[in-house]
Design an enzyme around this catalytic site. Structure first.
Site, PDB file in Angstrom:
ATOM      1  N   LEU A  83       0.833  -1.204   0.000  1.00 44.91           N
ATOM      2  CA  LEU A  83       0.000   0.000   0.000  1.00 44.91           C
ATOM      3  C   LEU A  83       0.868   1.254   0.000  1.00 44.91           C
ATOM      4  O   LEU A  83       0.552   2.240  -0.654  1.00 44.91           O
ATOM      5  CB  LEU A  83      -0.939  -0.013   1.208  1.00 44.91           C
ATOM      6  CG  LEU A  83      -2.147   0.915   1.109  1.00 44.91           C
ATOM      7  CD1 LEU A  83      -3.120   0.430   0.043  1.00 44.91           C
ATOM      8  CD2 LEU A  83      -2.865   1.025   2.447  1.00 44.91           C
TER       9      LEU A  83
ATOM     10  N   ASN B  35      -3.513  -7.176  -9.274  1.00 42.44           N
ATOM     11  CA  ASN B  35      -2.462  -6.214  -9.605  1.00 42.44           C
ATOM     12  C   ASN B  35      -1.282  -6.895 -10.296  1.00 42.44           C
ATOM     13  O   ASN B  35      -1.013  -8.078 -10.074  1.00 42.44           O
ATOM     14  CB  ASN B  35      -1.987  -5.480  -8.348  1.00 42.44           C
ATOM     15  CG  ASN B  35      -0.815  -6.163  -7.665  1.00 42.44           C
ATOM     16  OD1 ASN B  35       0.344  -5.951  -8.038  1.00 42.44           O
ATOM     17  ND2 ASN B  35      -1.116  -7.017  -6.676  1.00 42.44           N
TER      18      ASN B  35
ATOM     19  N   ASN C 201       4.655 -10.814  -9.970  1.00 44.46           N
ATOM     20  CA  ASN C 201       4.740  -9.766 -10.985  1.00 44.46           C
ATOM     21  C   ASN C 201       6.158  -9.365 -11.366  1.00 44.46           C
ATOM     22  O   ASN C 201       6.353  -8.436 -12.128  1.00 44.46           O
ATOM     23  CB  ASN C 201       3.960  -8.538 -10.503  1.00 44.46           C
ATOM     24  CG  ASN C 201       2.511  -8.871 -10.233  1.00 44.46           C
ATOM     25  OD1 ASN C 201       1.874  -9.557 -11.026  1.00 44.46           O
ATOM     26  ND2 ASN C 201       1.996  -8.415  -9.099  1.00 44.46           N
TER      27      ASN C 201
ATOM     28  N   LYS D  30       8.410 -13.856   3.057  1.00 42.25           N
ATOM     29  CA  LYS D  30       7.035 -13.830   2.531  1.00 42.25           C
ATOM     30  C   LYS D  30       6.908 -14.828   1.391  1.00 42.25           C
ATOM     31  O   LYS D  30       7.656 -14.755   0.411  1.00 42.25           O
ATOM     32  CB  LYS D  30       6.655 -12.430   2.061  1.00 42.25           C
ATOM     33  CG  LYS D  30       5.172 -12.318   1.691  1.00 42.25           C
ATOM     34  CD  LYS D  30       4.721 -10.884   1.594  1.00 42.25           C
ATOM     35  CE  LYS D  30       3.218 -10.791   1.402  1.00 42.25           C
ATOM     36  NZ  LYS D  30       2.748  -9.388   1.399  1.00 42.25           N
TER      37      LYS D  30
ATOM     38  N   ASN E 207       1.382 -14.214  -0.079  1.00 39.76           N
ATOM     39  CA  ASN E 207       1.287 -13.171  -1.088  1.00 39.76           C
ATOM     40  C   ASN E 207       0.037 -13.413  -1.943  1.00 39.76           C
ATOM     41  O   ASN E 207      -0.809 -14.241  -1.606  1.00 39.76           O
ATOM     42  CB  ASN E 207       2.559 -13.185  -1.951  1.00 39.76           C
ATOM     43  CG  ASN E 207       2.966 -11.805  -2.429  1.00 39.76           C
ATOM     44  OD1 ASN E 207       2.136 -11.029  -2.886  1.00 39.76           O
ATOM     45  ND2 ASN E 207       4.249 -11.491  -2.339  1.00 39.76           N
TER      46      ASN E 207
END
Length: 342
Positions: free
Chosen positions: A64, A111, A180, A220, A249
């Protein structure tokens, strides 16, 4: 509560523009001491983990605030801890736009941002300006590699970021699970993971001596893992004495959003459809770790009950992202209240 009205406005805008507008608004309301208008409330439910004292177990997930520009505004929303990033050594623009999509029918976000960020030096400067860490707030910093750094040299990027953020972070999260950045998830595999974790742990020991304080390391991981991969990762988390693991994730799966607008876009899916898959990984990971490495549960939390499910599945802390977008800051207090009654 003004958030339902604001959400209607935000959702009328392009998702990435709405994000930028919303973050500036959060910062302004915080500066004016008006964050309670958004439903923000600090709930005390202390948890001690990784040698850190968390005011409550509900945190903000990375993504964020990639550059640490809005730390104080986000902290005013009642979180027990904030995680910023992912940050890379050098600035990079990320993937071409559009790259952020809402799927409101399922409270989901898709995203393919691609670690767009201003680089680790810019993030460090922003953290130094923030009041939250100076006042004892728990700040996680999530680190990654540049998109054009080959995997065989990825450890150099992680080590550089780790060294730069170590004096500023309460803990550091190592992101090897974003879908990504091309081939990034290959770093979760056996030998590649060993080759990353061993130098990071050595650097942690050296930096702890240099700075006179120990900064925990968290890893993560992705939700798109087979059972054997989960077991292998758990074994390496234990053998390298990693301080925590963040599960999970975003997912490459489109289960639960099939046929909806934007569902066919490439990228990682978060929000409500991720909840079950993330929990399945969390439960298997908790079983394999047997309490030796604590877990931070993230993925699809939309209610206080969802947060309780994460804790029951084996997490010690939880993080929000998509739920904050759909429910607003009220969700932070709701989740923290639910967990205070566990």
């Amino acid at each position: 509560m003004f958030y339902p009205l604001l959400r209607k406005l935000f959702f009328s805008l392009d998702a990435e523009n709405a994000h930028a507008f919303g973050m500036r608004g959060i910062a302004l309301l915080s500066a004016l001491k008006l964050s309670p208008l958004l439903g923000a409330q600090r709930i005390d439910a202390p948890v001690r983990l990784m040698g850190l004292d968390f005011p409550n177990p509900v945190g903000l997930a990375a993504g964020l605030d990639k550059n640490g520009e809005f730390i104080d505004g986000l902290a005013a929303l009642g979180f027990g801890f904030i995680e910023i990033g992912t940050v890379t050594p050098r600035p990079q623009p990320g993937n071409p736009k559009p790259r952020l999509f809402r799927i409101p029918e399922r409270n989901a976000i898709l995203n393919r941002m691609g670690f767009n960020n201003a680089g680790v030096d810019a993030l460090a400067a922003n953290v130094r300006r923030a009041a939250f860490p100076k006042n004892g707030g728990i700040l996680g910093i999530n680190i990654g590699k540049n998109f054009d750094t080959p995997n065989e040299k990825a450890v150099e990027d992680y080590l550089l970021c780790f060294e730069r953020v170590y004096p500023l972070a309460s803990y550091v999260a190592v992101n090897i699970s974003s879908p990504n950045t091309k081939n990034l998830r290959e770093l979760q595999k056996d030998e590649a993971l060993d080759a990353l974790l061993a130098p990071l742990k050595a650097a942690q020991t050296r930096l702890a001596d240099l700075h006179g304080r120990y900064v925990p390391l968290a890893l993560k991981i992705a939700p798109d893992l087979e059972d054997e991969q989960i077991a292998a990762i758990a074994a390496r988390l234990k053998s390298h004495r990693i301080d925590a693991v963040i599960a999970t994730n975003t997912t490459l799966s489109r289960q639960g959003v099939e046929g909806l607008p934007f569902a066919a876009e490439s990228g990682g899916l978060s929000g409500e459809p991720l909840f079950s898959a993330a929990n399945a990984v969390l439960e298997k990971l908790a079983l394999a770790l047997a309490g030796e490495v604590p877990i931070i549960g993230v993925g699809g939390i939309m209610s206080g009950e969802d947060a309780r499910v994460k804790i029951a599945a084996g997490a010690s802390l939880v993080q929000l992202y998509s739920g904050l977008i759909y429910r607003g800051p009220k969700l932070v207090a709701e989740a923290a209240t639910a967990l205070s009654r566990q």
